[in-house]
Scaffold this motif. Structure first.
Motif, PDB file in Angstrom:
ATOM      1  N   ALA A 368       0.837  -1.198   0.000  1.00  0.00           N
ATOM      2  CA  ALA A 368       0.000   0.000   0.000  1.00  0.00           C
ATOM      3  C   ALA A 368       0.875   1.252   0.000  1.00  0.00           C
ATOM      4  N   ASN A 369       0.300   2.342  -0.532  1.00  0.00           N
ATOM      5  CA  ASN A 369       0.961   3.656  -0.545  1.00  0.00           C
ATOM      6  C   ASN A 369       2.332   3.581  -1.228  1.00  0.00           C
ATOM      7  N   LEU A 370       2.375   2.912  -2.384  1.00  0.00           N
ATOM      8  CA  LEU A 370       3.623   2.822  -3.132  1.00  0.00           C
ATOM      9  C   LEU A 370       3.945   4.170  -3.760  1.00  0.00           C
ATOM     10  N   PRO A 371       5.149   4.718  -3.548  1.00  0.00           N
ATOM     11  CA  PRO A 371       5.470   6.043  -4.115  1.00  0.00           C
ATOM     12  C   PRO A 371       5.392   6.055  -5.637  1.00  0.00           C
ATOM     13  N   ASP A 372       5.096   7.237  -6.175  1.00  0.00           N
ATOM     14  CA  ASP A 372       4.969   7.368  -7.627  1.00  0.00           C
ATOM     15  C   ASP A 372       6.293   7.160  -8.346  1.00  0.00           C
ATOM     16  N   THR A 373       7.399   7.392  -7.660  1.00  0.00           N
ATOM     17  CA  THR A 373       8.714   7.258  -8.315  1.00  0.00           C
ATOM     18  C   THR A 373       9.118   5.806  -8.517  1.00  0.00           C
ATOM     19  N   VAL A 374       8.407   4.875  -7.888  1.00  0.00           N
ATOM     20  CA  VAL A 374       8.738   3.453  -7.998  1.00  0.00           C
ATOM     21  C   VAL A 374       7.899   2.822  -9.093  1.00  0.00           C
ATOM     22  N   GLN A 375       8.563   2.137 -10.002  1.00  0.00           N
ATOM     23  CA  GLN A 375       7.887   1.437 -11.096  1.00  0.00           C
ATOM     24  C   GLN A 375       7.535   0.018 -10.654  1.00  0.00           C
ATOM     25  N   MET A 376       6.259  -0.321 -10.787  1.00  0.00           N
ATOM     26  CA  MET A 376       5.789  -1.646 -10.389  1.00  0.00           C
ATOM     27  C   MET A 376       5.821  -2.583 -11.589  1.00  0.00           C
ATOM     28  N   ALA A 377       6.547  -3.698 -11.472  1.00  0.00           N
ATOM     29  CA  ALA A 377       6.681  -4.650 -12.588  1.00  0.00           C
ATOM     30  C   ALA A 377       5.836  -5.888 -12.398  1.00  0.00           C
ATOM     31  N   GLY A 378       4.966  -5.902 -11.391  1.00  0.00           N
ATOM     32  CA  GLY A 378       4.038  -7.017 -11.232  1.00  0.00           C
ATOM     33  C   GLY A 378       4.608  -8.156 -10.407  1.00  0.00           C
ATOM     34  N   ASN A 379       3.852  -9.252 -10.436  1.00  0.00           N
ATOM     35  CA  ASN A 379       4.220 -10.480  -9.724  1.00  0.00           C
ATOM     36  C   ASN A 379       4.550 -11.543 -10.762  1.00  0.00           C
ATOM     37  N   LEU A 380       5.803 -11.929 -10.840  1.00  0.00           N
ATOM     38  CA  LEU A 380       6.250 -12.851 -11.884  1.00  0.00           C
ATOM     39  C   LEU A 380       5.891 -14.277 -11.487  1.00  0.00           C
ATOM     40  N   ASP A 381       4.827 -14.775 -12.110  1.00  0.00           N
ATOM     41  CA  ASP A 381       4.350 -16.109 -11.751  1.00  0.00           C
ATOM     42  C   ASP A 381       4.340 -17.063 -12.932  1.00  0.00           C
ATOM     43  N   THR A 382       4.538 -16.541 -14.156  1.00  0.00           N
ATOM     44  CA  THR A 382       4.551 -17.380 -15.352  1.00  0.00           C
ATOM     45  C   THR A 382       5.796 -17.064 -16.177  1.00  0.00           C
ATOM     46  N   ARG A 383       6.098 -17.933 -17.113  1.00  0.00           N
ATOM     47  CA  ARG A 383       7.255 -17.716 -17.976  1.00  0.00           C
ATOM     48  C   ARG A 383       7.071 -16.473 -18.823  1.00  0.00           C
ATOM     49  N   GLU A 384       5.841 -16.246 -19.303  1.00  0.00           N
ATOM     50  CA  GLU A 384       5.595 -15.071 -20.127  1.00  0.00           C
ATOM     51  C   GLU A 384       5.850 -13.794 -19.351  1.00  0.00           C
ATOM     52  N   GLU A 385       5.427 -13.756 -18.081  1.00  0.00           N
ATOM     53  CA  GLU A 385       5.656 -12.566 -17.272  1.00  0.00           C
ATOM     54  C   GLU A 385       7.144 -12.354 -17.018  1.00  0.00           C
ATOM     55  N   ARG A 386       7.866 -13.433 -16.756  1.00  0.00           N
ATOM     56  CA  ARG A 386       9.306 -13.303 -16.530  1.00  0.00           C
ATOM     57  C   ARG A 386      10.010 -12.788 -17.779  1.00  0.00           C
ATOM     58  N   ASN A 387       9.653 -13.332 -18.918  1.00  0.00           N
ATOM     59  CA  ASN A 387      10.288 -12.893 -20.164  1.00  0.00           C
ATOM     60  C   ASN A 387       9.939 -11.445 -20.483  1.00  0.00           C
ATOM     61  N   ARG A 388       8.710 -11.027 -20.159  1.00  0.00           N
ATOM     62  CA  ARG A 388       8.306  -9.651 -20.422  1.00  0.00           C
ATOM     63  C   ARG A 388       9.167  -8.670 -19.621  1.00  0.00           C
ATOM     64  N   VAL A 389       9.394  -8.985 -18.343  1.00  0.00           N
ATOM     65  CA  VAL A 389      10.208  -8.107 -17.507  1.00  0.00           C
ATOM     66  C   VAL A 389      11.671  -8.152 -17.940  1.00  0.00           C
ATOM     67  N   LEU A 390      12.182  -9.351 -18.250  1.00  0.00           N
ATOM     68  CA  LEU A 390      13.573  -9.470 -18.670  1.00  0.00           C
ATOM     69  C   LEU A 390      13.821  -8.737 -19.983  1.00  0.00           C
ATOM     70  N   ASP A 391      12.865  -8.816 -20.905  1.00  0.00           N
ATOM     71  CA  ASP A 391      13.028  -8.093 -22.170  1.00  0.00           C
ATOM     72  C   ASP A 391      13.055  -6.589 -21.940  1.00  0.00           C
ATOM     73  N   ALA A 392      12.194  -6.108 -21.040  1.00  0.00           N
ATOM     74  CA  ALA A 392      12.171  -4.669 -20.769  1.00  0.00           C
ATOM     75  C   ALA A 392      13.457  -4.213 -20.102  1.00  0.00           C
ATOM     76  N   LEU A 393      13.944  -4.996 -19.145  1.00  0.00           N
ATOM     77  CA  LEU A 393      15.184  -4.621 -18.466  1.00  0.00           C
ATOM     78  C   LEU A 393      16.397  -4.785 -19.371  1.00  0.00           C
ATOM     79  N   ALA A 394      16.327  -5.711 -20.333  1.00  0.00           N
ATOM     80  CA  ALA A 394      17.454  -5.892 -21.247  1.00  0.00           C
ATOM     81  C   ALA A 394      17.637  -4.678 -22.150  1.00  0.00           C
ATOM     82  N   GLN A 395      16.541  -3.979 -22.451  1.00  0.00           N
ATOM     83  CA  GLN A 395      16.648  -2.788 -23.284  1.00  0.00           C
ATOM     84  C   GLN A 395      17.285  -1.627 -22.528  1.00  0.00           C
ATOM     85  N   ALA A 396      16.964  -1.482 -21.259  1.00  0.00           N
ATOM     86  CA  ALA A 396      17.542  -0.412 -20.441  1.00  0.00           C
ATOM     87  C   ALA A 396      17.467  -0.852 -18.984  1.00  0.00           C
ATOM     88  N   ALA A 397      18.603  -0.831 -18.302  1.00  0.00           N
ATOM     89  CA  ALA A 397      18.662  -1.338 -16.938  1.00  0.00           C
ATOM     90  C   ALA A 397      17.982  -0.380 -15.964  1.00  0.00           C
TER      91      ALA A 397
END
Length: 514
Positions: A368-397
């Motif tokens: 609760a009350n997560l600051p606006d400056t923090v980017q929320m990447a979700g809860n990685l529970d499936t392979r698709e979600e993990r790959n989505r986050v890894l692809d985004a971070l691979a483009q820019a750390a």
């Protein structure tokens, strides 16, 4: 974090490598390694290579470069190259000493006359034989070529130790053979060694003939003197046209050993011998060496990756984009309706990122009350979600990455591997061990009611009437938290990056944005 993660190596910045031979060498080494011992774990390397805007061969080279850095294969290639250079230098020294020894042996110590035919055979006989064999090798397959180049390669392979080290020269051979440079490289090494030996022999001749007195004669039992005159003039014809002196017919006939010749006659024989060594020894080797070096460099400039080669062909579907829009070609098939997929993440570059790792539903998430400056990447529970986050971070750390984990679960190798892979795409990484339940009650219990699997309410007091259940649960959670800490420390995470208190993780995440 461990050096096996992608942060331990750098992605090539372009398709044109400043060292194309090394890049292709590493690619062939990776291909042989995977052919012998199975595919390498290259998920992160493939993910990063797919970000490149280049063709498939360049992607294969980039993948090989990343894997070679991770597997520490570059030092093996560099070590073998240094060993090969050292052995080649030793062969040149040996050729130098051999040339001097042959020249001194051909002339002798000056106490006896020098038979010009025997001296000529000692100086040029083996050279002429190997040179003719090299010319004849063009009638055979390139792999059938022999010579000092093969000797050099054999010596370098004897120094290889270990399975990966043994593959380094084999990869080098395969690469040169496919480029058509193998014959020319071996020829260049062989001719340069012979050139060194002949130049050393010439230098020894000049020194010895300038500082000692020798008498040159010829001797024959079956041949007539005129035959020897003709032979000497035939051999000296080309050197004479290039400016080297040749004895006249009278001097040649008088050199049968039965009479003493003047000093001028001995000088003529000396210049004739030197001219023959230069024209029939040094010049052919020099021209052949220049030809082989030029052909080798020309072949190496044509180095190309063959995507159809075994070991490279399976990479096409993995390294190239999954699909490329070419417009609508026909109506959609009723059996293959498109599916709505999650939008790609954006805005993670240089930002603090918070994500959960397979968090169960009974944990309060997201906080609760997560600051606006923090980017929320979700809860990685499936392979698709993990790959989505890894692809985004691979483009820019991300600047900071906070990974929330369920401290009640046992950390397995897959989870730890994913943490290591995610940490490779952030400037700083921390792990948040969460053990509190939804609604704020802690793992040890506080007297509030819970429901069992059938929906019937029961109090913590009745459930822990003897106090043993609560104590056992708390001990189990503490044990797993300690196990998490132990595994994360072994993974390479700093101790102060393992967080458990409720407020410290978000404070750490906003450290750069306070």
């Amino acid at each position: 974090m461990p050096p096996s993660t992608s942060r331990a190596f750098d992605l090539p910045t372009g398709s044109a490598s400043p060292r194309p031979l090394r890049a292709h060498w590493l690619a062939e080494l990776i291909r042989l390694r995977e052919t012998h011992w199975g595919p390498l774990d290259d998920a992160d390397a493939v993910r990063r290579v797919r970000q490149l805007d280049t063709d498939l061969p360049s992607r294969i080279l980039a993948r090989a470069d990343l894997l070679a850095q991770r597997e520490n294969l570059g030092p093996l290639v560099d070590g073998w190259r240094r060993s090969a250079q050292a052995i080649l230098a030793a062969l040149f020294v040996l050729a130098l000493m051999s040339g001097i020894a042959v020249a001194l042996g051909a002339l002798g110590d000056g106490s006896r006359p020098v038979n010009v035919l025997w001296a000529l055979g000692a100086l040029l006989g083996l050279h002429a034989l190997t040179y003719l064999l090299w010319l004849g090798s063009f009638l055979l397959k390139p792999t059938a070529a022999t010579g000092l180049g093969r000797l050099w390669l054999w010596a370098t392979r004897k120094l290889a130790r270990g399975p990966d080290s043994a593959l380094v020269p084999q990869a080098f051979l395969n690469l040169l053979a496919r480029a058509g440079a193998l014959r020319w490289l071996f020829g260049a090494v062989s001719h340069l060694l012979w050139l060194t030996a002949l130049c050393a022999a010439l230098a020894a001749l000049l020194v010895v003939l300038s500082t000692a007195s020798y008498r040159f004669v010829w001797a024959t039992t079956l041949l007539a003197p005129d035959t020897f005159v003709w032979l000497t003039q035939a051999i000296g014809w080309l050197p004479a046209h290039l400016g080297f002196a040749m004895p006249d017919a009278a001097v040649i006939r008088a050199s049968d050993g039965s009479q003493t010749l003047s000093a001028d006659a001995q000088v003529q024989w000396s210049l004739w011998l030197i001219g023959v060594v230069v024209v029939y020894g040094i010049l052919p080797r020099l021209l052949a060496a220049a030809l082989c070096v030029a052909a080798t460099l020309r072949a190496l400039r044509r180095l190309r990756i063959d995507p159809l080669l075994a070991g490279f062909s399976p990479l096409r579907d993995r390294l190239e984009p999954a699909a490329q829009s070419t417009g609508i070609d026909r109506p959609v098939d009723a059996l293959h309706q498109p599916r709505v997929q999650s939008a790609p993440l954006s805005g993670l570059a240089g930002q603090p990122v918070l994500l959960g790792l397979e968090l169960p539903a009974d944990l309060a998430w997201p906080p609760a009350n997560l600051p606006d400056t923090v980017q929320m990447a979700g809860n990685l529970d499936t392979r698709e979600e993990r790959n989505r986050v890894l692809d985004a971070l691979a483009q820019a750390a991300a600047s900071r990455l906070l990974i929330a984990c369920d401290a009640r679960q046992t950390p397995d190798r897959g989870t730890l591997s994913l943490i290591a892979e995610l940490s490779a795409h952030a400037g700083h990484t921390a792990v948040w061990l969460i053990a509190s339940r939804a609604g704020g009650d802690q793992e040890g219990g506080d007297g509030k009611h819970d429901t069992d699997g059938g929906g019937n309410g029961r109090s913590d007091a009745s459930r822990n009437s003897d106090g043993s259940s609560s104590s056992s649960s708390s001990s189990n959670h503490n044990t797993r938290a300690a196990l998490w800490r132990e595994r994360l420390l072994a993974l390479g995470l700093p101790a102060d990056a393992i967080l458990q208190t409720p407020n410290a993780p978000l404070t750490w995440l906003q450290a750069d944005h306070g």
